[in-house]
Write a protein that holds these residues in place. Sequence first.
Motif, PDB file in Angstrom:
ATOM      1  N   ASP A  92       0.876  -1.168   0.094  1.00 36.79           N
ATOM      2  CA  ASP A  92       0.231  -0.112  -0.201  1.00 36.79           C
ATOM      3  C   ASP A  92       1.141   1.216   0.432  1.00 36.79           C
ATOM      4  OD1 ASP A  92      -2.243   1.681   0.045  1.00 36.79           O
ATOM      5  OD2 ASP A  92      -2.274   1.109   1.755  1.00 36.79           O
ATOM      6  N   ASP A  93       1.284   1.160  -1.022  1.00 35.16           N
ATOM      7  CA  ASP A  93       2.686   2.318  -1.365  1.00 35.16           C
ATOM      8  C   ASP A  93       2.468   3.414  -2.591  1.00 35.16           C
ATOM      9  OD1 ASP A  93       5.677   2.840  -2.793  1.00 35.16           O
ATOM     10  OD2 ASP A  93       5.258   3.388  -0.333  1.00 35.16           O
ATOM     11  N   ILE A  94       2.624   4.497  -2.061  1.00 36.82           N
ATOM     12  CA  ILE A  94       1.814   5.230  -3.026  1.00 36.82           C
ATOM     13  C   ILE A  94       2.729   5.201  -4.804  1.00 36.82           C
ATOM     14  CG2 ILE A  94       4.070   7.428  -2.678  1.00 36.82           C
ATOM     15  CD1 ILE A  94       1.864   9.984  -2.871  1.00 36.82           C
ATOM     16  N   SER A  95       3.784   4.806  -4.418  1.00 34.55           N
ATOM     17  CA  SER A  95       4.416   4.405  -6.310  1.00 34.55           C
ATOM     18  C   SER A  95       4.092   3.735  -6.912  1.00 34.55           C
ATOM     19  CB  SER A  95       6.315   4.259  -6.090  1.00 34.55           C
ATOM     20  OG  SER A  95       6.340   3.198  -5.134  1.00 34.55           O
ATOM     21  N   LEU A  96       3.221   2.645  -5.846  1.00 34.13           N
ATOM     22  CA  LEU A  96       2.372   1.692  -6.778  1.00 34.13           C
ATOM     23  C   LEU A  96       1.392   2.108  -7.515  1.00 34.13           C
ATOM     24  CD1 LEU A  96       4.009  -1.660  -4.085  1.00 34.13           C
ATOM     25  CD2 LEU A  96       4.635  -0.458  -6.761  1.00 34.13           C
ATOM     26  N   PRO A  97       0.494   1.242  -8.319  1.00 39.18           N
ATOM     27  CA  PRO A  97      -0.899   1.477  -8.941  1.00 39.18           C
ATOM     28  C   PRO A  97      -1.628   0.778  -7.103  1.00 39.18           C
ATOM     29  CG  PRO A  97       0.260  -0.476  -9.341  1.00 39.18           C
ATOM     30  CD  PRO A  97       1.170   0.497  -9.613  1.00 39.18           C
ATOM     31  N   LYS A  98      -2.992   1.408  -7.145  1.00 37.44           N
ATOM     32  CA  LYS A  98      -3.781   0.650  -6.265  1.00 37.44           C
ATOM     33  C   LYS A  98      -4.957  -0.130  -6.748  1.00 37.44           C
ATOM     34  CE  LYS A  98      -2.679   3.612  -2.905  1.00 37.44           C
ATOM     35  NZ  LYS A  98      -1.412   4.260  -2.946  1.00 37.44           N
ATOM     36  N   SER A  99      -5.412  -0.847  -6.173  1.00 37.58           N
ATOM     37  CA  SER A  99      -6.457  -1.494  -6.885  1.00 37.58           C
ATOM     38  C   SER A  99      -7.485  -1.740  -5.098  1.00 37.58           C
ATOM     39  CB  SER A  99      -6.128  -3.337  -6.437  1.00 37.58           C
ATOM     40  OG  SER A  99      -5.312  -3.803  -5.400  1.00 37.58           O
ATOM     41  N   ALA A 100      -9.001  -1.610  -5.519  1.00 38.63           N
ATOM     42  CA  ALA A 100      -9.579  -2.338  -4.625  1.00 38.63           C
ATOM     43  C   ALA A 100      -9.434  -3.133  -3.528  1.00 38.63           C
ATOM     44  CB  ALA A 100     -10.745  -2.906  -5.251  1.00 38.63           C
ATOM     45  N   THR A 101      -8.640  -4.376  -3.760  1.00 36.15           N
ATOM     46  CA  THR A 101      -7.975  -5.359  -3.038  1.00 36.15           C
ATOM     47  C   THR A 101      -7.590  -4.462  -1.492  1.00 36.15           C
ATOM     48  OG1 THR A 101      -8.276  -7.018  -4.284  1.00 36.15           O
ATOM     49  CG2 THR A 101      -7.495  -7.189  -2.225  1.00 36.15           C
ATOM     50  N   ILE A 102      -6.366  -3.718  -1.956  1.00 39.83           N
ATOM     51  CA  ILE A 102      -5.692  -3.086  -1.910  1.00 39.83           C
ATOM     52  C   ILE A 102      -6.455  -2.398  -0.111  1.00 39.83           C
ATOM     53  CG2 ILE A 102      -3.921  -1.673  -1.176  1.00 39.83           C
ATOM     54  CD1 ILE A 102      -2.580  -4.174  -1.950  1.00 39.83           C
ATOM     55  N   CYS A 103      -7.187  -0.919  -0.583  1.00 38.92           N
ATOM     56  CA  CYS A 103      -8.177  -0.301   0.225  1.00 38.92           C
ATOM     57  C   CYS A 103      -8.812  -0.574   0.487  1.00 38.92           C
ATOM     58  CB  CYS A 103      -8.816   0.927  -1.534  1.00 38.92           C
ATOM     59  SG  CYS A 103      -7.589   1.668  -2.063  1.00 38.92           S
ATOM     60  N   TYR A 104      -9.965  -1.702  -0.063  1.00 40.85           N
ATOM     61  CA  TYR A 104     -10.584  -2.566   1.241  1.00 40.85           C
ATOM     62  C   TYR A 104     -10.644  -2.740   1.832  1.00 40.85           C
ATOM     63  CZ  TYR A 104     -14.614   0.221  -1.355  1.00 40.85           C
ATOM     64  OH  TYR A 104     -15.629   1.165  -2.228  1.00 40.85           O
ATOM     65  N   THR A 105      -8.796  -3.823   2.241  1.00 38.89           N
ATOM     66  CA  THR A 105      -8.461  -4.752   3.088  1.00 38.89           C
ATOM     67  C   THR A 105      -8.321  -3.658   3.916  1.00 38.89           C
ATOM     68  OG1 THR A 105      -8.462  -6.541   1.125  1.00 38.89           O
ATOM     69  CG2 THR A 105      -7.023  -6.623   2.989  1.00 38.89           C
ATOM     70  N   SER A 106      -6.605  -2.717   3.830  1.00 43.01           N
ATOM     71  CA  SER A 106      -6.926  -1.759   4.612  1.00 43.01           C
ATOM     72  C   SER A 106      -8.288  -1.245   5.166  1.00 43.01           C
ATOM     73  CB  SER A 106      -6.198  -0.688   3.406  1.00 43.01           C
ATOM     74  OG  SER A 106      -5.635   0.846   5.043  1.00 43.01           O
ATOM     75  N   ALA A 107      -9.184  -0.648   4.747  1.00 35.65           N
ATOM     76  CA  ALA A 107     -10.429  -0.302   5.015  1.00 35.65           C
ATOM     77  C   ALA A 107     -10.838  -1.587   6.310  1.00 35.65           C
ATOM     78  CB  ALA A 107     -11.721   0.095   4.983  1.00 35.65           C
ATOM     79  N   LEU A 108     -10.462  -2.637   6.251  1.00 34.62           N
ATOM     80  CA  LEU A 108     -10.775  -4.071   6.738  1.00 34.62           C
ATOM     81  C   LEU A 108     -10.801  -3.848   8.090  1.00 34.62           C
ATOM     82  CD1 LEU A 108     -13.335  -5.984   6.465  1.00 34.62           C
ATOM     83  CD2 LEU A 108     -11.594  -7.459   5.938  1.00 34.62           C
ATOM     84  N   LEU A 109      -9.167  -3.720   7.575  1.00 28.07           N
ATOM     85  CA  LEU A 109      -9.197  -4.209   8.547  1.00 28.07           C
ATOM     86  C   LEU A 109      -8.743  -3.419   9.800  1.00 28.07           C
ATOM     87  CD1 LEU A 109      -5.401  -5.596   7.801  1.00 28.07           C
ATOM     88  CD2 LEU A 109      -6.752  -6.596   8.796  1.00 28.07           C
ATOM     89  N   LYS A 110      -8.586  -1.761   9.926  1.00 28.70           N
ATOM     90  CA  LYS A 110      -9.231  -0.746  10.635  1.00 28.70           C
ATOM     91  C   LYS A 110     -10.750  -0.950  11.275  1.00 28.70           C
ATOM     92  CE  LYS A 110      -5.711   2.072   8.543  1.00 28.70           C
ATOM     93  NZ  LYS A 110      -5.226   3.424   7.845  1.00 28.70           N
ATOM     94  N   ALA A 111     -11.764  -1.027  10.448  1.00 23.47           N
ATOM     95  CA  ALA A 111     -12.885  -1.065  10.392  1.00 23.47           C
ATOM     96  C   ALA A 111     -13.202  -2.559  11.822  1.00 23.47           C
ATOM     97  CB  ALA A 111     -14.265  -1.395   9.978  1.00 23.47           C
ATOM     98  N   ARG A 112     -12.185  -3.564  11.199  1.00 15.44           N
ATOM     99  CA  ARG A 112     -12.656  -5.077  12.292  1.00 15.44           C
ATOM    100  C   ARG A 112     -12.267  -3.992  13.717  1.00 15.44           C
ATOM    101  NH1 ARG A 112      -8.347  -7.858  14.171  1.00 15.44           N
ATOM    102  NH2 ARG A 112      -9.047  -9.780  14.778  1.00 15.44           N
ATOM    103  N   ALA A 113     -11.501  -2.888  13.950  1.00 14.31           N
ATOM    104  CA  ALA A 113     -10.951  -3.068  15.028  1.00 14.31           C
ATOM    105  C   ALA A 113     -12.362  -2.167  16.255  1.00 14.31           C
ATOM    106  CB  ALA A 113      -9.378  -1.760  15.115  1.00 14.31           C
ATOM    107  N   VAL A 114     -12.895  -1.402  15.848  1.00  9.76           N
ATOM    108  CA  VAL A 114     -13.935  -0.559  16.803  1.00  9.76           C
ATOM    109  C   VAL A 114     -14.985  -1.197  16.075  1.00  9.76           C
ATOM    110  CG1 VAL A 114     -12.247   0.747  15.791  1.00  9.76           C
ATOM    111  CG2 VAL A 114     -13.669   1.757  14.465  1.00  9.76           C
ATOM    112  N   SER A 115     -15.750  -2.179  15.245  1.00  8.89           N
ATOM    113  CA  SER A 115     -16.872  -2.113  14.009  1.00  8.89           C
ATOM    114  C   SER A 115     -17.988  -3.279  14.821  1.00  8.89           C
ATOM    115  CB  SER A 115     -16.814  -2.568  12.920  1.00  8.89           C
ATOM    116  OG  SER A 115     -16.182  -4.418  13.342  1.00  8.89           O
ATOM    117  N   ASP A 116     -17.304  -3.543  16.280  1.00  9.45           N
ATOM    118  CA  ASP A 116     -18.204  -4.821  16.895  1.00  9.45           C
ATOM    119  C   ASP A 116     -18.726  -4.276  17.999  1.00  9.45           C
ATOM    120  OD1 ASP A 116     -15.461  -3.846  18.126  1.00  9.45           O
ATOM    121  OD2 ASP A 116     -15.386  -6.085  19.475  1.00  9.45           O
ATOM    122  N   LYS A 117     -18.158  -2.268  18.678  1.00  7.81           N
ATOM    123  CA  LYS A 117     -18.587  -1.696  19.583  1.00  7.81           C
ATOM    124  C   LYS A 117     -19.518  -0.599  19.034  1.00  7.81           C
ATOM    125  CE  LYS A 117     -15.682  -3.280  22.553  1.00  7.81           C
ATOM    126  NZ  LYS A 117     -14.736  -3.102  23.690  1.00  7.81           N
TER     127      LYS A 117
END
Length: 513
Positions: free
Chosen positions: A326-351
Amino acid sequence: MADSSGSNPQSPGFTEKLKSWLCWSWTYICALWFAMVLTMVYVLRSPLKLQETVNAASVFLNTLTPKFYVALTGTSSLISGLILIFEWWYFRKYGTSFIEQVSVSHLRPLLGGVENSSSAGLFSSVNGDTEPRTNVAECKVWRNPLNLFRGAEYSRYTWVTGKEPLTYYDMNLSAQDHQTFFLGDTQQLRPEDSVMQKAWRERNPQARIRAAYQAIELNRECAAAYVLLAEEEATTITEAERLFKQALKSGMKLSGKDTNLVVYIKRRLAMCARKLGRIKEAVKMMRDLMKEFPLLGMLNIHENLLEALLELQAYADVQAVLAKYDDISLPKSATICYTSALLKARAVSDKFSPEAASRRGLSTAEMNAVEAIHRAVEFNPHVPKYLLEMKSLILPPEHILKRGDSEAVAYAFFHLQHWKRAEGALNLLHCTWEGTFHEVSVYPKKELPFFILFTAGLCSFCAMLAMLTHQFPELMGVFVKAFFSTLFAPLGFFADKMESFMPSCLWHQLANV
């Protein structure tokens, strides 16, 4: 040798400077030529009888009735309206202006515009010395890193519905990929390679399978033929895995091992292990492949690895992979962006509770999760509708368009289960998306092209002139005469000044010369 090598770097610089100087001087040469033409027209106005021609044109225009001007403006309005309708239809279908596209594609090169160099192929050789990330950002259509097996998976849809799951365009892109990937570096094709080159281009699946068997008859160690049979003929993943192992065995025996072919086979073997439930084995195979061939970032093997690690719920390993790719020099993809969002959402989503968040505000962790979701939705706004099951999922294609609906289908098809596994993650996604992006259909928001606005204004202006000329012909005649007299007043003033500065017998002097 030293002199020649030292002079080589200078020649491209001199060529570039010469080109830039020519482009810079061309503008001034055109301006000078235009000024010379105007001067010659003015000097030769008497022998060319320009004044008589202008007077005759004025008399002719004065004899025209208002009906002519009504017809003229009405026709102009009709033509500009038709152009507006066509431009609007083309913009809605293709997302760009037809006139602008033609100007950029065909007229700009004629006027000295510089076109971008074409990007490298999707499957370029991994043996080269250069880093394959140079032109990756130019690529728009990518091969789906998680594409299904035609014989073992796509064919089931055909058996049940009688319809083809893949478009001909998609299969044609795959055929080009296979030819480039397996046969692109071969200087002299062997007989079985020639057969396989034709096999990839066959539109009928049975014709492709027959050609693969023909290649095996010519050479029992034709690895590309076994690859085709594993992709097309195998009706189960187990059978496909057996054929891929045979292909790998044959590929390793080749003199000067074909790296592209071996990489493709090992990747598909890892996908077979993932589909058969041997996830840890698949993860190990993918890691070994990425370690052995570190320049394979454009093949997106890390996306296969991310999906397998999410299935193992190894979130720490997922974060480590994201930190690397997940680096600015590499092309982004939905997998990279949404997996990063999933990990951060998982830490707070249960509450997480929207009502509580509205009362007390968002915490730092919740703010980070919301920002990660914003970033993901901004990259591809089509994904949330599939993750929230507001749109029905279909089989993913073999090629995807970055930031498009096809990429959203491919991502949701494999990752929906991972979002469901994280308690409350879909709820947080829904609240964030509905509150901020619900009305967003395409990101970034497309503005209307200039030529659509221009033709709309021209159509409206001509229609207004036609109506006013029809209703008030005499008043519009007076207005038009006053307008043109004001418009040409600077030209008349310039002509008078030129007449006072230039001698009256200039034409006779030029004739004598």
